[in-house]
Design a protein around this motif. Structure first.
Motif, PDB file in Angstrom:
ATOM      1  N   THR A 120      -4.960  -1.088  -2.549  1.00 40.85           N
ATOM      2  CA  THR A 120      -4.452  -1.157  -1.216  1.00 40.85           C
ATOM      3  C   THR A 120      -5.150  -0.218  -0.203  1.00 40.85           C
ATOM      4  O   THR A 120      -5.543  -0.468   1.022  1.00 40.85           O
ATOM      5  CB  THR A 120      -2.985  -0.590  -1.139  1.00 40.85           C
ATOM      6  OG1 THR A 120      -2.322  -1.264  -1.892  1.00 40.85           O
ATOM      7  CG2 THR A 120      -2.404  -0.870   0.259  1.00 40.85           C
ATOM      8  N   GLU A 169       4.697  -1.934  -1.239  1.00 39.59           N
ATOM      9  CA  GLU A 169       4.465  -2.460  -2.350  1.00 39.59           C
ATOM     10  C   GLU A 169       5.112  -1.687  -3.729  1.00 39.59           C
ATOM     11  O   GLU A 169       5.357  -2.066  -4.753  1.00 39.59           O
ATOM     12  CB  GLU A 169       2.907  -2.452  -2.691  1.00 39.59           C
ATOM     13  CG  GLU A 169       2.221  -3.427  -1.693  1.00 39.59           C
ATOM     14  CD  GLU A 169       0.728  -3.510  -1.630  1.00 39.59           C
ATOM     15  OE1 GLU A 169       0.173  -2.480  -2.375  1.00 39.59           O
ATOM     16  OE2 GLU A 169      -0.097  -4.375  -1.002  1.00 39.59           O
ATOM     17  N   SER A 212      -1.949  -8.057   2.538  1.00 40.92           N
ATOM     18  CA  SER A 212      -1.236  -7.398   1.507  1.00 40.92           C
ATOM     19  C   SER A 212      -0.060  -8.630   1.318  1.00 40.92           C
ATOM     20  O   SER A 212       0.948  -8.799   2.289  1.00 40.92           O
ATOM     21  CB  SER A 212      -0.741  -6.158   1.589  1.00 40.92           C
ATOM     22  OG  SER A 212       0.344  -6.050   0.701  1.00 40.92           O
TER      23      SER A 212
END
Length: 531
Positions: free
Chosen positions: A105, A300, A470
Motif C-alpha cells: 500500500t 485493509e 485499493s
C-alpha cells in the motif's frame, strides 16, 4: 398424528448452522502445539513473509540509487522491524497471530518521494539513496501518528462498532481476492518453476492427507516447507545446469536461484539500529500523502485482522481490541520510520492465509516466527540464502493464501439473510465497484505513467489516486456506508445484516470468551482496561 396438525417434514434438508468460532481448527488462538511442531510452523510463517520483505526493497532500492549492499541492509532492517512489530502486536496489540510486515500500500507514495525533483542534483548514487531514505523516514514518522491517534484514542473503536457481518464481507473478501495480480501473473514470470509449485502445494495440502491417512496431519500442516524445498532444489538444478544462460534479464531475475547478489552483499552479523541512514528529513506534502497511504493500510489491516480472528478460531473481536491493535500498528509504522525500512507496516495477508492452510491459529507459533525474523535479520548471510528463493515460488503460494483470506470474508455471509434484496444490492454493488474502480485507476496508471488525478502537486495526486487503487478500501468503505445508511430503521434489516449475532461482542465484557482470547499479559488489564 396429534391434534390434527400437518406432519413435520422429517426429510427436509436443514441449513448449516452459523458458527461464531470456526470449527475444525487443530490449535486455536490460546492452545499452542508441542514445541517441535510449533518451531517448524513458526519457520513456515517466516518463509511466507519473506517474499514481500524481499520484493519491496528489491524494486525500490535500485531506483533510489542504492546497490546490492544497501539492498541487503534494507532487507535485513525490514525483517528485523517485522519481527519486533509482530511480537509487540501479539503481546500488547490485538493479541492475534498476525504477522506485521511490509505493505504494498505504501509503495506508490514511496515512489513519488523517490521521483521528487529535489534529489536530482545529487550526483553520488549512495548519497542520493541516503537522502531519499531520510525523506521516506520523515514522512513515515509523521504518517504513523494517524493510526496511533485513531487506535489509542478509541476513535477507530467508534467507527468499527458500526461494522456488521454484511459490511465485513466485501472488506475481508477483497483484502484477499483484491491481490489477484500478485498470484498467477507472478507464477507466469517463470512458469517452469511457478506452475510445479502451484500444483504441488494444492496436491500435498489438499489431496495427500486423504490419500495417506496417517492421523499425524503432516501434509496439510507442513505442505509449505515440504513443497518449497522440493521446487527450490529443482530450480537450483535448472540454474546450475545452465537452463537460463543467455536468457533475457527479466527471465534471469525471476528464475535463477543465485540472482540478486544478496548473499555476497549481506554482512555476516549486523544489528539494525534507529537512524542508521542519518536524521530524517520532513516535507509537508509527502507527509500528507503518506498519511493517506497509512489510512488505506489501516482499512485493509482491519479486514486482515478480522480474517485472522476467524482462522485463529477466536470469537469476533470487540471494537476496543481492534482499535488497540490499530494503535500498535501505528507504533509499527513509527518503528519502520525510525529504522528506515523504505516501507510502512501492515498485517501480512499471506500469513493470514497460512493460518487457514495449516489450521493452526496459535499465538505462540507466530511469536516463534517473529523470533526467526529477528534471528535471520541479524545473521545476514543465512537470511540472504532464504531470500534467494525465486519469486514465482512465492507467487504460487499466494494463489492459495489470498484465496483462503477471500473465502474467510465470504464465510461471514452465514450470519446474513441472503434472500434480502438489500443484502444482495450492498454485497454485489460494493464488491463490483471494489474491483472496477481500482481496475480503471491501475490501468490508467499503467498506460500513462501517472494516475487519473494528475496535477502539479504530486502529493495531492497520491492522496486521491492511492485510495482508489485499493480494492479492499473501495469495497470496504462503500459497503460500510451503504449498510449504515440504507433503510437502517426497518425492524427486519438488523437481522438481515447479521448484526444480532455480534451484539454480545460489541463490548469487551459482553462475552466471557473475549477475556480468554484478548486480555493483556502480565496483569496489564488492571492498568489498561478494555471497554
Amino acid at each position: 398424528m396429534a391434534g390434527g396438525g400437518a406432519p413435520a417434514k422429517a426429510d427436509e434438508p436443514q441449513p448449516h448452522p452459523p458458527k461464531e468460532q470456526l470449527p475444525n481448527v487443530y490449535y486455536c488462538l490460546t492452545s499452542p502445539p508441542p514445541w517441535p511442531e510449533a518451531i517448524l510452523l513458526g519457520f513456515q510463517h517466516y518463509l511466507v513473509m519473506l517474499a514481500t520483505t524481499v520484493i519491496i526493497p528489491t524494486s525500490l532500492v535500485p531506483q533510489m540509487g542504492g546497490g546490492n549492499e544497501e539492498k541487503a541492509k534494507v532487507i535485513q532492517t525490514l525483517l528485523f522491524v517485522a519481527g519486533v512489530n509482530t511480537l509487540l502486536q501479539s503481546l500488547f496489540g490485538s493479541r492475534l497471530p498476525a504477522v506485521i510486515g511490509g505493505s504494498y500500500t505504501f509503495v506508490p507514495t514511496t515512489i513519488s518521494i523517490i521521483l521528487a525533483g529535489r534529489f536530482s542534483d545529487t550526483t553520488d548514487p549512495i548519497e542520493r539513496f541516503k537522502r531519499i531514505m531520510r525523506a521516506i523516514q520523515g514522512s513515515l514518522i509523521v504518517a504513523s501518528t494517524l493510526q496511533i491517534v485513531l487506535g489509542f484514542s478509541g476513535l477507530w473503536r467508534n467507527v468499527t462498532r458500526f461494522l456488521s457481518p454484511l459490511s465485513v464481507v466485501p472488506l475481508v473478501s477483497l483484502v484477499g481476492f483484491g491481490l489477484y495480480e500478485f498470484g498467477f501473473p507472478g507464477v507466469a514470470k517463470c512458469v517452469e518453476i511457478g506452475l510445479p509449485q502451484l500444483i504441488l502445494i494444492v496436491f500435498v495440502s489438499q489431496y495427500m492427507p486423504h490419500v495417506i491417512k496417517s492421523g499425524r496431519h503432516f501434509f496439510d500442516r507442513f505442505a509449505v516447507i515440504f513443497t518449497v524445498v522440493v521446487v527450490w532444489i529443482y530450480a537450483h538444478l535448472l540454474t546450475v545446469g545452465g537452463a537460463y544462460n543467455g536468457k533475457a534479464p527479466k527471465t534471469q531475475i525471476s528464475c535463477r536461484t543465485d540472482r540478486a547478489g544478496l548473499i555476497d552483499a549481506a554482512p555476516w552479523i549486523r544489528v539494525p539500529y534507529p537512524f542508521q541512514w542519518g536524521a530524517p528529513s520532513f516535507d509537508a506534502g509527502e507527509a500528507f500523502a503518506m498519511m493517506m497511504a497509512s489510512f488505506v493500510a489501516l482499512v485493509e489491516s482491519t479486514g486482515a485482522f478480522i480474517a485472522v480472528t476467524r482462522y485463529a478460531s477466536a470469537t469476533p473481536m470487540p471494537p476496543s481490541i481492534l482499535s488497540r491493535g490499530i494503535g500498535w500498528q501505528g507504533v509499527a509504522i513509527l518503528v519502520s520510520g525510525l529504522f528506515g525500512t523504505v516501507n510502512g507496516s501492515s498485517v501480512s495477508v499471506e500469513n493470514a492465509g497460512l493460518l487457514a492452510l495449516t489450521r493452526v491459529g496459535s499465538r505462540r507459533v507466530v511469536q516463534i516466527a517473529a523470533g526467526f525474523m529477528i534471528f535471520f535479520s541479524i545473521l545476514g548471510k543465512f537470511g540472504a540464502v532464504f531470500a534467494s528463493i525465486p519469486a514465482p515460488i512465492f507467487a504460487a503460494l499466494y494463489c492459495l493464501f489470498f484465496a483462503y483470506v477471500g473465502a474467510g470474508g465470504l464465510s461471514f455471509l452465514q450470519f446474513c439473510n441472503l434472500n434480502s434484496f438489500r443484502t444482495k444490492f450492498i454485497l454485489g454493488f460494493s464488491v463490483f465497484m471494489g474491483l472496477s474502480v481500482p481496475q480503471y485507476f491501475n490501468e490508467y496508471t499503467a498506460i500513462n505513467g501517472y494516475g487519473p488525478v494528475h496535477t502539479g502537486a504530486r502529493w495531492f495526486n497520491d492522496i486521491v489516486n492511492v485510495p482508489f487503487s485499493s480494492e479492499a478500501f473501495v469495497a470496504g468503505c462503500l459497503a460500510y456506508f451503504l449498510d449504515n445508511t440504507l433503510h437502517r430503521k426497518d425492524s427486519g434489516v438488523r437481522k438481515d445484516r447479521g448484526k444480532h449475532w455480534w451484539d454480545k461482542f460489541r463490548s469487551y465484557k459482553g462475552d466471557s470468551r473475549s477475556e480468554e482470547f484478548y486480555s493483556l499479559p502480565f496483569n496489564l488489564n488492571k492498568h489498561f482496561p478494555s471497554v
